[in-house]
Design an enzyme around this catalytic site. Structure first.
Site, PDB file in Angstrom:
ATOM      1  N   LYS A  99     -14.165  -8.327  -9.341  1.00  0.00           N
ATOM      2  CA  LYS A  99     -13.265  -9.118 -10.373  1.00  0.00           C
ATOM      3  C   LYS A  99     -12.421 -10.398  -9.505  1.00  0.00           C
ATOM      4  O   LYS A  99     -12.354 -11.626  -9.925  1.00  0.00           O
ATOM      5  CB  LYS A  99     -12.130  -8.380 -10.850  1.00  0.00           C
ATOM      6  N   ASP A 100     -12.120 -10.147  -8.294  1.00  0.00           N
ATOM      7  CA  ASP A 100     -11.435 -11.079  -7.553  1.00  0.00           C
ATOM      8  C   ASP A 100     -12.608 -12.252  -7.072  1.00  0.00           C
ATOM      9  O   ASP A 100     -12.339 -13.443  -6.870  1.00  0.00           O
ATOM     10  CB  ASP A 100     -10.890 -10.426  -6.186  1.00  0.00           C
TER      11      ASP A 100
ATOM     12  N   SER B 258      -0.155  -0.915  -6.209  1.00  0.00           N
ATOM     13  CA  SER B 258      -0.108  -1.899  -7.247  1.00  0.00           C
ATOM     14  C   SER B 258       0.584  -1.619  -8.284  1.00  0.00           C
ATOM     15  O   SER B 258       0.529  -0.496  -8.904  1.00  0.00           O
ATOM     16  CB  SER B 258      -1.610  -2.712  -7.241  1.00  0.00           C
TER      17      SER B 258
ATOM     18  N   HIS C 268       0.782  -1.217  -0.116  1.00  0.00           N
ATOM     19  CA  HIS C 268       0.057   0.075  -0.096  1.00  0.00           C
ATOM     20  C   HIS C 268       0.927   1.222  -0.040  1.00  0.00           C
ATOM     21  O   HIS C 268       0.317   2.397  -0.267  1.00  0.00           O
ATOM     22  CB  HIS C 268      -0.931   0.114   1.218  1.00  0.00           C
TER      23      HIS C 268
END
Length: 430
Positions: free
Chosen positions: A247-248, A223, A219
């Protein structure tokens, strides 16, 4: 990385305001995985594997705690208690199969996570600490998985413990005392089983702690992404929730289909048949092998068959550990200013046609009987494995001419970004 456009957490009712003032856990979650955490808008499904790894870590901890309630770390009854769990404990078969196959799925998603990191150079600045903590997690996983393999106290459990701990005996002067200290005696027995059970129960919580550090380190710079271009403005990002939670979630659903298929229909497919026979110190299995996820490293261990200055056994031990420790130095071995393998043509060829086939062949050799051909293949591909990281990768990063890159993440996604082109055309997007 500080995102000035990240939305701040604003509690809307009295209770949440009270919590935010006294124990700001909702604010922490919101900032870590909610709308308050912007991520690059071009993340592919290859970025799902971190979440999947976290899910399977939770599965392993929960099922492991339940199994520990019914397991006895005693060489006289360990195998019997494992059978008792399977036959007599309510849903014990489900807990054990989920735990055993969960370990395999955990390693699958971790290997995919590592290969993604290698291809997209996730180890490069400013994300070196994320990568280093990831390698620490992998080493802890290997130790935990090995100790768990011993606990059923089948033939492979006993002889695997004897062979692997015997490797420490190859270390000059201190090797034999270390081996005796690990086992609590001269051969695997009650003392070794108690040690391994205690550490196998403890280490997953240590892994969870390092995972928190891993996420914390993530963090700070934010990313990475498939282009390797850093986030420059708000249009380059999307909130983690709801876009990437959805999405995950989809990726997790797909993986769970395969996981449940293994647990319910092929629960023993990844286990060794000899480990369903109770441990017998007087009967040596024809082919002693670890679990499949250790096979590439086991092939490296067995690749050394003759003495040269040092005993062959010691060379094998050093090479096996070095094959993982070399990952710690990748941020400094790869000097290329470009991160993504999509824009590195020479690197891409050596990755797909060099490194990946090498891992596959070593995996095959590690699980196969030791013959002249498998030994020769292990030696050839072990040599290439180290050449790839220590010689080929540094040379490629020095001589390679990268392909043209997009100016921004927005351009990579939408095909145009006039603001980036007009405002920052001369700066390298790396």
């Amino acid at each position: 990385m500080s995102f000035p456009w990240a939305r701040e957490y604003e509690p809307t009712n009295g209770f949440m305001k009270f919590m935010d003032e006294k124990l700001p856990l909702p604010r922490l979650v919101y900032s870590a995985v909610g709308a308050g955490y912007p991520v690059p808008r071009n993340l592919s499904y290859m970025w799902n594997f971190g979440v999947l790894a976290g899910f399977f870590l939770v599965v392993q901890i929960i099922t492991g705690v339940v199994l520990a309630m019914h397991y006895a770390a005693n060489a006289e009854v360990a195998f019997a208690t494992t059978e008792h769990i399977m036959r007599d404990v309510n849903y014990g078969w489900l807990m054990r199969y989920a735990h055993a196959n969960g370990a395999s799925f955990f390693f699958v998603v971790i290997y995919m996570h590592i290969f993604r990191g290698l291809f997209y150079s996730s180890y490069k600045a400013p994300r070196e600490m994320i990568w280093l903590l990831g390698v620490v997690i992998f080493l802890l996983m290997m130790a935990t998985a090995f100790m768990g393999y011993v606990l059923p106290w089948g033939q492979m459990s006993f002889w695997g413990a004897k062979v692997i701990t015997g490797l420490f005996g190859a270390i000059p002067l201190v090797g034999e005392p270390i081996q005796i200290w690990l086992l609590g005696g001269f051969a695997p027995d009650n003392a070794a089983l108690n040690r391994f059970f205690s550490l196998h129960f403890l280490l997953p919580f240590v892994i969870a702690g390092v995972v928190i550090l891993h996420i914390w380190a993530l963090h700070i710079p934010g990313s990475s992404n498939p282009t390797g271009v850093e986030v420059k403005k708000e249009s380059d990002t999307l909130p983690f929730h709801p876009y990437y939670t959805a999405k995950d979630g989809f990726g997790l659903g797909v993986v769970l289909i395969f996981f449940m298929a293994m647990v319910f229909f092929l629960p023993n497919a990844l286990g060794h048949p000899d480990n369903y026979i109770e441990a017998n110190p007087l009967s040596t299995p024809a082919n002693i092998v670890p679990e499949w996820y250790f096979w590439p490293f086991y092939a490296i261990l067995r690749a050394f068959t003759f003495d040269f200055i040092l005993p062959a056994k010691l060379w094998g031990v050093l090479a096996m550990f070095a094959s993982i420790l070399v990952w710690f130095f990748l941020p400094w071995l790869d000097k290329s200013p470009v991160r993504s393998g999509h824009y590195r043509p020479l690197f891409r060829k050596f990755f797909w046609f060099g490194l990946i086939p090498t891992i596959i062949v070593l995996g095959y050799c590690g699980g196969a009987h030791m013959t002249v051909w498998t030994t020769a293949l292990s030696q050839i591909f072990t040599a290439y494995y180290f050449l790839h990281f220590l010689v080929i990768l540094p040379i490629i990063s020095s001589i390679e001419k990268p392909e043209p890159m997009p100016y921004s993440i927005t351009e990579a996604v939408l095909g145009s970004d006039e603001e980036a082109v007009l405002g920052d055309k001369t700066s390298p997007a790396v």
